[in-house]
Write a protein that holds these residues in place. Structure first.
Motif, PDB file in Angstrom:
ATOM      1  N   SER A  36     -58.550  -7.588 -45.384  1.00 25.16           N
ATOM      2  CA  SER A  36     -59.068  -8.963 -45.787  1.00 25.16           C
ATOM      3  C   SER A  36     -61.107  -8.638 -45.724  1.00 25.16           C
ATOM      4  CB  SER A  36     -58.748  -9.992 -45.493  1.00 25.16           C
ATOM      5  OG  SER A  36     -58.752  -9.388 -44.110  1.00 25.16           O
ATOM      6  N   ALA A  37     -61.654  -7.651 -44.383  1.00 28.06           N
ATOM      7  CA  ALA A  37     -62.494  -7.717 -44.331  1.00 28.06           C
ATOM      8  C   ALA A  37     -63.391  -6.770 -44.699  1.00 28.06           C
ATOM      9  CB  ALA A  37     -63.088  -7.683 -42.640  1.00 28.06           C
ATOM     10  N   LEU A  38     -62.570  -5.976 -46.008  1.00 26.05           N
ATOM     11  CA  LEU A  38     -63.218  -5.202 -46.688  1.00 26.05           C
ATOM     12  C   LEU A  38     -65.100  -5.234 -47.620  1.00 26.05           C
ATOM     13  CD1 LEU A  38     -61.022  -2.562 -48.172  1.00 26.05           C
ATOM     14  CD2 LEU A  38     -62.854  -2.025 -46.508  1.00 26.05           C
ATOM     15  N   ILE A  39     -66.140  -5.551 -47.854  1.00 29.50           N
ATOM     16  CA  ILE A  39     -66.801  -5.752 -49.126  1.00 29.50           C
ATOM     17  C   ILE A  39     -67.448  -4.810 -49.682  1.00 29.50           C
ATOM     18  CG2 ILE A  39     -67.029  -8.004 -48.146  1.00 29.50           C
ATOM     19  CD1 ILE A  39     -69.826  -6.804 -47.428  1.00 29.50           C
ATOM     20  N   SER A  40     -67.952  -4.174 -51.174  1.00 26.18           N
ATOM     21  CA  SER A  40     -68.797  -3.307 -51.118  1.00 26.18           C
ATOM     22  C   SER A  40     -70.506  -3.182 -51.407  1.00 26.18           C
ATOM     23  CB  SER A  40     -68.505  -3.446 -53.415  1.00 26.18           C
ATOM     24  OG  SER A  40     -66.818  -3.020 -53.340  1.00 26.18           O
ATOM     25  N   ASP A  41     -70.743  -2.374 -52.883  1.00 23.17           N
ATOM     26  CA  ASP A  41     -72.085  -2.547 -52.644  1.00 23.17           C
ATOM     27  C   ASP A  41     -72.635  -4.105 -53.139  1.00 23.17           C
ATOM     28  OD1 ASP A  41     -75.028  -1.006 -52.090  1.00 23.17           O
ATOM     29  OD2 ASP A  41     -74.537  -1.156 -54.617  1.00 23.17           O
ATOM     30  N   GLY A  42     -73.862  -4.338 -52.250  1.00 24.08           N
ATOM     31  CA  GLY A  42     -74.773  -5.622 -53.008  1.00 24.08           C
ATOM     32  C   GLY A  42     -73.933  -6.782 -52.501  1.00 24.08           C
ATOM     33  N   GLU A  43     -72.450  -6.777 -51.643  1.00 25.74           N
ATOM     34  CA  GLU A  43     -71.830  -8.068 -51.532  1.00 25.74           C
ATOM     35  C   GLU A  43     -72.689  -8.497 -49.796  1.00 25.74           C
ATOM     36  OE1 GLU A  43     -67.699  -8.734 -52.425  1.00 25.74           O
ATOM     37  OE2 GLU A  43     -67.557  -6.975 -52.346  1.00 25.74           O
ATOM     38  N   ASN A  44     -72.350  -9.988 -49.547  1.00 26.66           N
ATOM     39  CA  ASN A  44     -72.963 -10.073 -48.482  1.00 26.66           C
ATOM     40  C   ASN A  44     -72.377  -9.988 -46.980  1.00 26.66           C
ATOM     41  OD1 ASN A  44     -75.154 -11.105 -49.946  1.00 26.66           O
ATOM     42  ND2 ASN A  44     -74.664 -13.249 -49.755  1.00 26.66           N
ATOM     43  N   ILE A  45     -72.730  -9.765 -45.769  1.00 26.49           N
ATOM     44  CA  ILE A  45     -72.259  -9.649 -44.792  1.00 26.49           C
ATOM     45  C   ILE A  45     -72.344 -10.965 -44.309  1.00 26.49           C
ATOM     46  CG2 ILE A  45     -72.728  -8.997 -42.335  1.00 26.49           C
ATOM     47  CD1 ILE A  45     -73.870  -5.926 -43.526  1.00 26.49           C
ATOM     48  N   GLU A  46     -71.716 -12.235 -44.006  1.00 26.42           N
ATOM     49  CA  GLU A  46     -71.585 -13.284 -43.797  1.00 26.42           C
ATOM     50  C   GLU A  46     -71.430 -13.214 -42.252  1.00 26.42           C
ATOM     51  OE1 GLU A  46     -69.516 -15.393 -46.428  1.00 26.42           O
ATOM     52  OE2 GLU A  46     -71.450 -14.963 -48.262  1.00 26.42           O
TER      53      GLU A  46
END
Length: 208
Positions: A36-46
């Motif tokens: 659930s921690a995965l994000i892709s290119d262009g998404e925000n690190i929050e």
């Protein structure tokens, strides 16, 4: 790809172990991140402001192509289907406090958006997994440089060791550790991690 777990390796580069005031490990240090921690290119690190310092850590990610259990080291690379660039975001203050208290530090690694990963590329398209340059920039300034040849435990050793105890499923991710130069991220920063022949991922930081 369906990822059931992200297995991360701590202090797998001697210079990083030194900057963390730790001795190089005698066997792989293993911890987990949730998918659930995965994000892709262009998404925000929050990250909430109350978690304190948040750090970047560029890493090579191995993606399993099939189920692996008790794999021999000489066969281990055959189980990798893809590679990717991984940024092991870490809530450093939370991790440090947990360590001082002798407590687990899973929360410091597992928050939502704390696992940016680039689009995977086929393992067969990369010439030599043991000779890849890693680099991480924040707002265009280079923070980390390294090469996979400096790993204490190379990919085949990691797969053999992990699969001795934990079954790896197709799509599972192994984040292989970071070189020296880890550092803090602030609100509005743009962090770009890249690995030669593998790819690049860029994310903006949002502190709230």
């Amino acid at each position: 790809m369906n990822c059931t777990k992200i297995i991360c390796i701590g202090q797998n580069y001697r210079a990083h172990a030194k900057e963390m005031n730790a001795e190089p490990p005698s066997e792989p240090i293993i911890f987990l991140k949730p998918a659930s921690a995965l994000i892709s290119d262009g998404e925000n690190i929050e990250a909430r402001l109350d978690v304190g310092r948040v750090d970047h850590e560029v890493e090579l990610a191995l993606i399993m192509g099939r189920r692996a259990r008790q794999v021999a080291e000489e066969d281990a690379l055959e189980y990798i289907s893809h590679l990717a660039v991984f940024n092991d975001i870490t809530a450093r203050d939370i991790q440090s406090m947990a360590r001082k208290g002798g407590n687990p530090w899973a929360l410091a690694k597992s928050m939502d958006t704390f696992a940016p990963m680039s689009a995977p590329v086929p393992f067969s398209s990369v010439r030599d997994v043991h000779e890849l340059d890693l680099r991480l920039c924040v707002n265009g300034d280079v923070r980390q440089r390294g090469n996979t040849s400096h790993m204490i435990f190379p990919p085949e050793s990691l797969i053999a060791h992990i699969s001795r105890y934990i079954t790896l499923e197709e799509g599972d991710i192994i984040a292989t550790g970071t070189p020296e130069g880890v550092g803090p991220l602030n609100d509005g920063d743009v962090v770009t991690a890249e690995i030669s022949g593998v790819g690049k991922i860029s994310n903006r930081v949002r502190r709230y």
